[in-house]
Enzyme design. Structure first.
Site, mmCIF file in Angstrom:
data_model
loop_
_atom_site.group_PDB
_atom_site.id
_atom_site.type_symbol
_atom_site.label_atom_id
_atom_site.label_comp_id
_atom_site.label_asym_id
_atom_site.label_seq_id
_atom_site.Cartn_x
_atom_site.Cartn_y
_atom_site.Cartn_z
ATOM 1 N N SER A 95 1.040 -1.394 0.438
ATOM 2 C CA SER A 95 0.079 0.167 -0.343
ATOM 3 C C SER A 95 0.958 0.956 -0.274
ATOM 4 O O SER A 95 2.047 1.092 0.048
ATOM 5 C CB SER A 95 -0.805 0.215 1.311
ATOM 6 O OG SER A 95 -1.140 0.806 1.532
ATOM 7 N N TYR A 118 -3.000 -1.538 10.609
ATOM 8 C CA TYR A 118 -2.984 -1.318 9.059
ATOM 9 C C TYR A 118 -1.427 -1.019 8.102
ATOM 10 O O TYR A 118 -0.785 -1.839 7.769
ATOM 11 C CB TYR A 118 -3.840 -0.535 8.215
ATOM 12 C CG TYR A 118 -4.187 -1.112 7.139
ATOM 13 C CD1 TYR A 118 -4.562 -1.955 6.489
ATOM 14 C CD2 TYR A 118 -2.946 0.171 5.678
ATOM 15 C CE1 TYR A 118 -4.549 -1.974 4.877
ATOM 16 C CE2 TYR A 118 -3.014 -0.192 4.837
ATOM 17 C CZ TYR A 118 -4.029 -0.972 4.132
ATOM 18 O OH TYR A 118 -4.111 -1.301 2.370
HETATM 19 N N1 LIG Z 1 -8.518 -0.045 -2.184
HETATM 20 C C1 LIG Z 1 -7.790 0.859 -1.388
HETATM 21 O O1 LIG Z 1 -7.174 2.418 -1.550
HETATM 22 C C2 LIG Z 1 -6.896 -0.238 -1.387
HETATM 23 C C3 LIG Z 1 -5.046 0.684 -0.894
HETATM 24 C C4 LIG Z 1 -3.974 0.029 -0.940
HETATM 25 C C5 LIG Z 1 -3.776 -0.950 -0.803
HETATM 26 N N2 LIG Z 1 -4.781 -1.939 -0.480
HETATM 27 C C6 LIG Z 1 -5.292 -3.374 -0.262
HETATM 28 O O2 LIG Z 1 -5.763 -4.460 -1.255
HETATM 29 C C7 LIG Z 1 -6.483 -5.143 -1.004
HETATM 30 C C8 LIG Z 1 -7.874 -5.732 -1.764
HETATM 31 O O3 LIG Z 1 -8.351 -4.333 -0.967
HETATM 32 P P1 LIG Z 1 -9.757 -3.534 -1.805
HETATM 33 O O4 LIG Z 1 -9.683 -2.583 -2.261
HETATM 34 O O5 LIG Z 1 -9.879 -4.656 -3.246
HETATM 35 O O6 LIG Z 1 -10.855 -3.852 -0.607
HETATM 36 P P2 LIG Z 1 -11.926 -4.762 -0.796
HETATM 37 O O7 LIG Z 1 -12.998 -4.331 -2.428
HETATM 38 O O8 LIG Z 1 -12.917 -4.887 0.517
HETATM 39 O O9 LIG Z 1 -11.738 -6.055 -1.062
HETATM 40 C C9 LIG Z 1 -10.918 -6.892 0.498
HETATM 41 C C10 LIG Z 1 -10.991 -8.425 0.584
HETATM 42 O O10 LIG Z 1 -10.506 -9.950 0.626
HETATM 43 C C11 LIG Z 1 -11.087 -10.052 0.944
HETATM 44 N N3 LIG Z 1 -11.295 -10.283 2.659
HETATM 45 C C12 LIG Z 1 -11.556 -9.432 3.687
HETATM 46 N N4 LIG Z 1 -11.555 -10.310 4.947
HETATM 47 C C13 LIG Z 1 -11.243 -11.711 4.683
HETATM 48 C C14 LIG Z 1 -10.849 -12.502 5.554
HETATM 49 N N5 LIG Z 1 -11.235 -12.728 6.694
HETATM 50 N N6 LIG Z 1 -10.834 -14.307 4.599
HETATM 51 C C15 LIG Z 1 -10.415 -14.224 3.086
HETATM 52 N N7 LIG Z 1 -10.906 -12.878 2.120
HETATM 53 C C16 LIG Z 1 -10.670 -12.128 2.895
HETATM 54 C C17 LIG Z 1 -13.169 -9.690 0.553
HETATM 55 O O11 LIG Z 1 -13.790 -11.009 0.476
HETATM 56 P P3 LIG Z 1 -14.978 -11.571 1.396
HETATM 57 O O12 LIG Z 1 -15.739 -10.365 2.234
HETATM 58 O O13 LIG Z 1 -15.727 -11.844 0.968
HETATM 59 O O14 LIG Z 1 -14.394 -12.617 2.403
HETATM 60 C C18 LIG Z 1 -12.808 -9.668 -0.055
HETATM 61 O O15 LIG Z 1 -12.332 -9.856 -1.410
HETATM 62 C C19 LIG Z 1 -6.016 -4.956 0.539
HETATM 63 O O16 LIG Z 1 -5.138 -5.974 0.895
HETATM 64 C C20 LIG Z 1 -6.159 -3.286 0.841
HETATM 65 O O17 LIG Z 1 -5.382 -3.601 1.922
HETATM 66 C C21 LIG Z 1 -6.340 -1.505 -0.941
#
Ligand SMILES: NC(=O)c1ccc[n+]([C@@H]2O[C@H](COP(=O)([O-])OP(=O)(O)OC[C@H]3O[C@@H](n4cnc5c(N)ncnc54)[C@H](OP(=O)(O)O)[C@@H]3O)[C@@H](O)[C@H]2O)c1
Length: 264
Positions: free
Chosen positions: A134, A147
């Site tokens: 991130s 985080y």
């Molecule tokens: N969006 C941003 O601004 C951003 C920026 C930097 C980094 N990131 C990173 O990108 C990654 C994806 O985030 P995103 O933005 O796509 O958010 P998101 O739309 O909330 O997706 C998160 C994913 O993780 C899964 N997940 C959550 N808890 C889980 C658990 N206990 N076991 C298995 N799967 C789980 C969720 O699926 P279920 O709920 O179906 O389990 C979902 O598919 C994360 O690692 C986040 O830290 C995001």
């Protein structure tokens, strides 16, 4: 045949990786992992290629074991592994519960390492790993501490792994986006008692940043930083003492807090 394993495939960045890997890297089969089966099935139907769905809570050892068992049974050859399952919650040490803190570390750090560790033996020359770091891993971030610290781990882990796997022709890329337009940020800000900054804009387009990361991964880059302000953050991290950067972050949070108070 080219197979990709994606955790966090039910939404946001993980979901987008499935489509971009199908279109750009010509992946022909997917293993999609997350908790929500209905959303995974929807992704499978939209992808239109063979998919295995693994419904697993990766904060739990039973969830990790589901993947381990499936791997041992099917002995597939993995072309791409994407560890996108992750979450973050804003809040300082006194408002985050022990469960929230532990789950964040278990998912962002422990599950990422374990899934990678058990997948590598199934990867051959040309295999690619993408771990989700991130933009927040470049600076110490009070009130987003657990985080951002979990993502520092992922950054160092991935960069080191990239060297370790070089002799096998496998490369690992740490994907470091700024704020992306997914469910992540609304969920991060929705926690009870969380420190709530309201304006975290501009949000990046998920399709664009994931496409950039897939191309960087194919080239074998150790890290992919998305847009100009995240690149600037990364550069400043190298040039400016982190106490100054942390003060800038705190200033931004304070502004957001004032705005929130005005809005109420
Ligand atoms: N969006 C941003 O601004 C951003 C920026 C930097 C980094 N990131 C990173 O990108 C990654 C994806 O985030 P995103 O933005 O796509 O958010 P998101 O739309 O909330 O997706 C998160 C994913 O993780 C899964 N997940 C959550 N808890 C889980 C658990 N206990 N076991 C298995 N799967 C789980 C969720 O699926 P279920 O709920 O179906 O389990 C979902 O598919 C994360 O690692 C986040 O830290 C995001």
């Amino acid at each position: 045949m080219s197979i990709a394993v994606i955790t966090g495939a039910s939404s946001g960045i993980g979901r987008e990786f499935a489509f971009k890997l199908r279109d750009i890297a010509k992946v022909t089969e997917f293993w999609l992992i997350a908790r929500n089966v209905e959303r995974l099935e929807k992704v499978r139907d939209e992808l239109g290629v063979p998919c295995k769905i693994i419904s697993a809570d990766l904060t739990k050892s039973e969830g990790i074991d589901k993947y381990r068992t499936a791997l041992e049974e099917e002995k597939l050859e993995i072309s791409f592994l994407v560890n996108a399952a992750g979450f973050g919650v804003f809040g300082s040490f006194d408002v985050l519960s022990e469960d929230t803190v532990t789950d964040m570390i278990d998912l962002n750090v422990k599950a990422t390492v374990l899934i990678t560790h058990m997948s590598v033996p199934y990867m051959k020359n040309g295999g690619r790993i993408i771990e989700l770091g991130s933009g927040s891993c470049f600076t110490p971030l009070p009130h987003f501490n657990i985080y951002s610290s979990s993502k520092v781990f992922v950054l160092h882990y991935t960069k080191s792994l990239n060297y370790e796997l070089r002799p096998y022709g496998v490369r690992a890329t740490c994907f470091c986006p700024g704020w992306v337009d997914t469910a992540f940020l609304p969920k991060s800000l929705d926690a009870p008692g969380a420190y709530v900054p309201k304006s975290m804009k501009p949000l990046l387009d998920v399709s664009k940043v994931v496409e950039g990361c897939v191309r960087a991964s194919i080239k074998g880059r150790a890290m992919y930083v998305t847009n100009w302000y995240t690149k600037l953050q990364h550069l400043l991290f190298k040039l400016v003492p982190d106490c100054i950067l942390t003060k800038l972050w705190l200033g931004m949070l304070k502004k957001n807090e004032e705005k929130s108070a005005e809005e109420k």
